[in-house]
Design a protein around this motif. Sequence first.
Motif, PDB file in Angstrom:
ATOM      1  N   GLY A 254       0.737  -1.167   0.001  1.00  0.00           N
ATOM      2  CA  GLY A 254       0.130   0.081  -0.002  1.00  0.00           C
ATOM      3  C   GLY A 254       0.807   1.334  -0.243  1.00  0.00           C
ATOM      4  N   LEU A 255       1.832   1.390   0.668  1.00  0.00           N
ATOM      5  CA  LEU A 255       2.724   2.158   0.640  1.00  0.00           C
ATOM      6  C   LEU A 255       3.422   2.752  -0.372  1.00  0.00           C
ATOM      7  CD1 LEU A 255       4.615   4.350   2.538  1.00  0.00           C
ATOM      8  CD2 LEU A 255       6.212   2.596   2.865  1.00  0.00           C
ATOM      9  N   LYS A 256       3.869   1.381  -1.252  1.00  0.00           N
ATOM     10  CA  LYS A 256       4.293   1.643  -2.687  1.00  0.00           C
ATOM     11  C   LYS A 256       3.166   2.522  -3.505  1.00  0.00           C
ATOM     12  CE  LYS A 256       6.417  -0.810  -6.174  1.00  0.00           C
ATOM     13  NZ  LYS A 256       6.847  -2.321  -6.880  1.00  0.00           N
ATOM     14  N   LYS A 257       2.086   2.342  -3.602  1.00  0.00           N
ATOM     15  CA  LYS A 257       1.127   2.776  -4.340  1.00  0.00           C
ATOM     16  C   LYS A 257       0.839   4.247  -3.819  1.00  0.00           C
ATOM     17  CE  LYS A 257      -1.227  -1.593  -5.441  1.00  0.00           C
ATOM     18  NZ  LYS A 257      -2.535  -2.351  -5.073  1.00  0.00           N
ATOM     19  N   ARG A 258       0.855   4.594  -2.540  1.00  0.00           N
ATOM     20  CA  ARG A 258       0.293   5.805  -2.274  1.00  0.00           C
ATOM     21  C   ARG A 258       1.536   6.795  -1.795  1.00  0.00           C
ATOM     22  NH1 ARG A 258      -4.191   4.890   2.331  1.00  0.00           N
ATOM     23  NH2 ARG A 258      -5.387   3.272   1.406  1.00  0.00           N
ATOM     24  N   ASN A 259       2.734   6.448  -1.394  1.00  0.00           N
ATOM     25  CA  ASN A 259       3.974   7.154  -1.283  1.00  0.00           C
ATOM     26  C   ASN A 259       5.303   6.592  -1.788  1.00  0.00           C
ATOM     27  OD1 ASN A 259       5.789   8.963   0.010  1.00  0.00           O
ATOM     28  ND2 ASN A 259       4.485   9.332   1.534  1.00  0.00           N
ATOM     29  N   LEU A 260       5.290   6.527  -2.956  1.00  0.00           N
ATOM     30  CA  LEU A 260       6.652   6.013  -3.645  1.00  0.00           C
ATOM     31  C   LEU A 260       7.845   6.594  -3.173  1.00  0.00           C
ATOM     32  CD1 LEU A 260       7.354   3.719  -5.763  1.00  0.00           C
ATOM     33  CD2 LEU A 260       7.332   5.661  -7.552  1.00  0.00           C
ATOM     34  N   GLU A 261       7.898   7.803  -2.737  1.00  0.00           N
ATOM     35  CA  GLU A 261       9.207   8.326  -2.073  1.00  0.00           C
ATOM     36  C   GLU A 261       9.486   7.813  -0.990  1.00  0.00           C
ATOM     37  OE1 GLU A 261      10.835  12.842  -0.707  1.00  0.00           O
ATOM     38  OE2 GLU A 261       9.091  12.357  -1.459  1.00  0.00           O
ATOM     39  N   ILE A 262       8.829   7.490   0.142  1.00  0.00           N
ATOM     40  CA  ILE A 262       9.204   7.039   1.125  1.00  0.00           C
ATOM     41  C   ILE A 262       9.445   5.259   1.066  1.00  0.00           C
ATOM     42  CG2 ILE A 262       8.220   6.295   3.681  1.00  0.00           C
ATOM     43  CD1 ILE A 262       8.847   9.000   3.405  1.00  0.00           C
ATOM     44  N   TYR A 263       8.579   4.700   0.226  1.00  0.00           N
ATOM     45  CA  TYR A 263       8.933   3.570   0.077  1.00  0.00           C
ATOM     46  C   TYR A 263      10.384   3.204  -0.580  1.00  0.00           C
ATOM     47  CZ  TYR A 263       8.674  -0.906  -2.505  1.00  0.00           C
ATOM     48  OH  TYR A 263       8.778  -2.336  -3.089  1.00  0.00           O
ATOM     49  N   SER A 264      10.809   4.071  -1.528  1.00  0.00           N
ATOM     50  CA  SER A 264      11.833   3.863  -2.304  1.00  0.00           C
ATOM     51  C   SER A 264      13.106   4.209  -1.126  1.00  0.00           C
ATOM     52  CB  SER A 264      12.004   4.897  -3.537  1.00  0.00           C
ATOM     53  OG  SER A 264      11.234   4.463  -4.416  1.00  0.00           O
ATOM     54  N   LYS A 265      12.755   4.948  -0.234  1.00  0.00           N
ATOM     55  CA  LYS A 265      13.758   5.431   0.480  1.00  0.00           C
ATOM     56  C   LYS A 265      14.174   4.406   1.494  1.00  0.00           C
ATOM     57  CE  LYS A 265      14.950   9.132   3.942  1.00  0.00           C
ATOM     58  NZ  LYS A 265      14.668  10.253   4.368  1.00  0.00           N
ATOM     59  N   TYR A 266      13.064   3.624   1.924  1.00  0.00           N
ATOM     60  CA  TYR A 266      13.287   2.403   3.136  1.00  0.00           C
ATOM     61  C   TYR A 266      12.915   1.244   2.531  1.00  0.00           C
ATOM     62  CZ  TYR A 266      13.337   6.512   6.156  1.00  0.00           C
ATOM     63  OH  TYR A 266      13.790   7.695   6.776  1.00  0.00           O
ATOM     64  N   PHE A 267      12.394   0.823   1.578  1.00  0.00           N
ATOM     65  CA  PHE A 267      12.010  -0.384   1.272  1.00  0.00           C
ATOM     66  C   PHE A 267      12.528  -0.788  -0.223  1.00  0.00           C
ATOM     67  CE2 PHE A 267       9.110   1.406   4.135  1.00  0.00           C
ATOM     68  CZ  PHE A 267       9.026   0.042   4.961  1.00  0.00           C
ATOM     69  N   GLU A 268      12.967  -2.081  -0.239  1.00  0.00           N
ATOM     70  CA  GLU A 268      13.272  -2.511  -1.620  1.00  0.00           C
ATOM     71  C   GLU A 268      12.657  -4.109  -1.845  1.00  0.00           C
ATOM     72  OE1 GLU A 268      17.242  -3.952  -4.167  1.00  0.00           O
ATOM     73  OE2 GLU A 268      17.440  -3.060  -2.202  1.00  0.00           O
TER      74      GLU A 268
END
Length: 274
Positions: A254-268
């Motif tokens: 859900g985070l990837k869909k809604r907030n790609l910036e935060i997702y990219s910063k902390y998740f892979e």
Amino acid sequence: MELEQSILSKDVQCMLNKLKSQATNHAETPKQAVKNKALKMIKKLLVTKESIYDFGMLLANSNDITGEELGSILIAEQFEINPKEVNNTLLILADSDHWEVREWVASACSIILVNHFHEYYQTFYEWTNNESPNVRRAVTVAVKYVSKLKNQEMANQLIDLIEPLLSDQNPYVKKNLGAFAIGDGLLIYYPNQVMERMNDWIKIDDENVRWNIAKIFSSAEGMKYIEDSIELFKVLASDSRPTVKRAMKSTINGLKKRNLEIYSKYFEEGDLTF
């Protein structure tokens, strides 16, 4: 008018028959607007609190879906007339087989909490230990409704109301707790108190508690706090239990869909990258 006369004469069945004639083809009850109009008419015509309460009890005990919905609101609004009877009646209706009745009862309980918070609080808290998941779930919904008051003095007590349910295993309760009552409710209006409590909840080694915390972050409001809660998120991400892992996967997607910036910063690929 026949509807008005049935109310004045307290002819419950006649009134309900008139309302049923306005039910939609795909529903067992009239539209919300029709029922709201009926509530206003009842209160206008019957005038006194006692008369409204008596009629409300007749409706609540009518074994009719629409009657139970309307009755729950009327008796909740006149709670002070007979608190014990109101609570017992709502407790029964909260376990109704019909989902719309359960929704109206949750609203009725929120009305009582708003108007009689200190008087009703302990009694309502006991609902969290009820054997019926329908009753326990009513607590989560009522808390969400009451949270909209933004009354900071209520904040911790409202959180206390739902805290015992964090470990509840029932799917119906869980579905209405983490993302719904907390993420879309309490967190919006009492962020500091909720975040402080979440730092305590994460220490509880219970998979249902952890599931609910993960689901809080899956809400639109909860996602705003992920970056400030990375240490807490680490604990969730390290939990290998399937229930928690599924909740985390859903939240991260859900985070990837809604907030790609935060997702990219902390998740892979759905995993924390530190």
